[in-house]
Design an enzyme around this catalytic site. Structure first.
Site, PDB file in Angstrom:
ATOM      1  N   LYS A  97      28.810 -14.323 -76.865  1.00 50.57           N
ATOM      2  CA  LYS A  97      29.899 -15.289 -76.741  1.00 50.57           C
ATOM      3  C   LYS A  97      29.489 -16.672 -77.244  1.00 50.57           C
ATOM      4  CE  LYS A  97      32.693 -12.781 -73.475  1.00 50.57           C
ATOM      5  NZ  LYS A  97      33.303 -12.708 -72.127  1.00 50.57           N
ATOM      6  N   ARG A 109      28.023  -6.316 -69.311  1.00 53.26           N
ATOM      7  CA  ARG A 109      28.801  -5.700 -70.402  1.00 53.26           C
ATOM      8  C   ARG A 109      28.227  -6.213 -71.717  1.00 53.26           C
ATOM      9  NH1 ARG A 109      33.397  -7.031 -73.407  1.00 53.26           N
ATOM     10  NH2 ARG A 109      34.768  -5.253 -73.910  1.00 53.26           N
TER      11      ARG A 109
END
Length: 286
Positions: A231, A266
């Site tokens: 991210k 994740r």
């Protein structure tokens, strides 16, 4: 630490008890990301062909992931919605091909219609970035006996990074997750996973505050998932503009989350995460 997730449907690796099944695991497990979309922020198009998707799924399964998370709609900042039929055409062939593969299958969707069809096709778990706000999504999970991952997101994927604001991000996100968990359980959803939604309607400072406050959230009775893989906050911290180059930063964030009690991380680089978490677990005091 032992974690558990309860189902009212058969699940690979779970123990039967009465009319339900309980999946238990030690330490921090990995949820491997399998995006079957053309426009995901770091691997868009890589798994568009069924053979490629299945090959990646088998590699992650063999590496030791606990869950495969299959997504047919990108939720990157600014992403446009995908019609129901298109999302179904992307995810259902993969679910059907993996239904007997001996791996827990999660479907990353915001749509109750997609969730219902995915569960009927052999999925076990729903990962809803809107946090089960839609009563129909709660009803689908309850009817199918499937738990759900409840995530916090301010706004929606198209708008979430347009100046997100909180008075107290930790308190507001944690209160939201606990409230949504109570609603889901009251509606008959057998269990929930809590996800503070790193990168979903948050600035760098918001994300770091939530990651530092993880022990407060992991004290809850529900497993906590952290999804920081590749991210943008890694770019803000370490200057890594290309998403595919952010796996070292992803590992650092997820190892921190594991040390703070996260039950699941994740990740795109699933095999590397399984290896790193096993090494970290071996270093912990007995």
């Amino acid at each position: 630490m032992t974690h558990a997730l309860h189902f009212r449907r058969p699940v690979p690796g779970a123990e039967r008890h009465g009319d339900g099944w309980t999946l238990r695991w030690e330490g921090t497990a990995v949820m491997g990301i399998l995006n079957v979309t053309p426009d995901s922020f770091s691997d868009g198009g890589r798994h568009a062909a069924l053979d490629a998707a299945l090959a990646s799924a088998r590699t992650m399964r063999d590496a030791g992931v606990l869950i495969l998370d299959i997504g047919g709609e990108s939720t990157r900042p600014g992403a446009a919605p995908v019609p129901v039929h298109e999302e179904l055409n992307r995810v259902l062939p993969v679910i059907r091909a993996l239904a007997d593969a001996g791996t827990v299958l999660s479907v990353d969707t915001m749509k109750p219609e997609v969730a219902a069809a995915a569960l009927a096709a052999g999925a076990h778990l729903i990962n809803d970035v809107t946090g089960l706000r839609d009563p129909q999504m709660r009803a689908v999970c309850a009817d199918a006996g499937a738990p759900a991952c409840v995530m916090h997101m301010q706004g929606d994927p198209r708008t979430m990074q347009r100046d997100p604001h909180y008075d107290d991000v930790v308190r507001e996100v944690h209160d939201y997750l606990h409230a949504q968990a109570r609603e889901a359980l009251a509606a008959g959803v057998p269990d929930v996973i809590l996800d503070p939604g790193i990168g979903f309607g948050k600035t760098l400072e918001h994300n770091l505050a939530l990651l530092r406050a993880l022990p407060e959230l992991t004290e809850a009775p529900h497993p906590v998932l952290i999804g920081a893989s590749r991210k943008r906050l890694i770019d803000f911290i370490a200057g890594v503009p290309e998403a595919q180059d952010r796996d070292p930063g992803s590992l650092a964030l997820h190892l921190h989350a594991a040390r703070r009690g996260a039950a699941i991380v994740r990740a795109h680089a699933a095999a590397a995460h399984v290896q790193a978490l096993r090494v970290q677990a071996a270093l912990n005091p007995a």
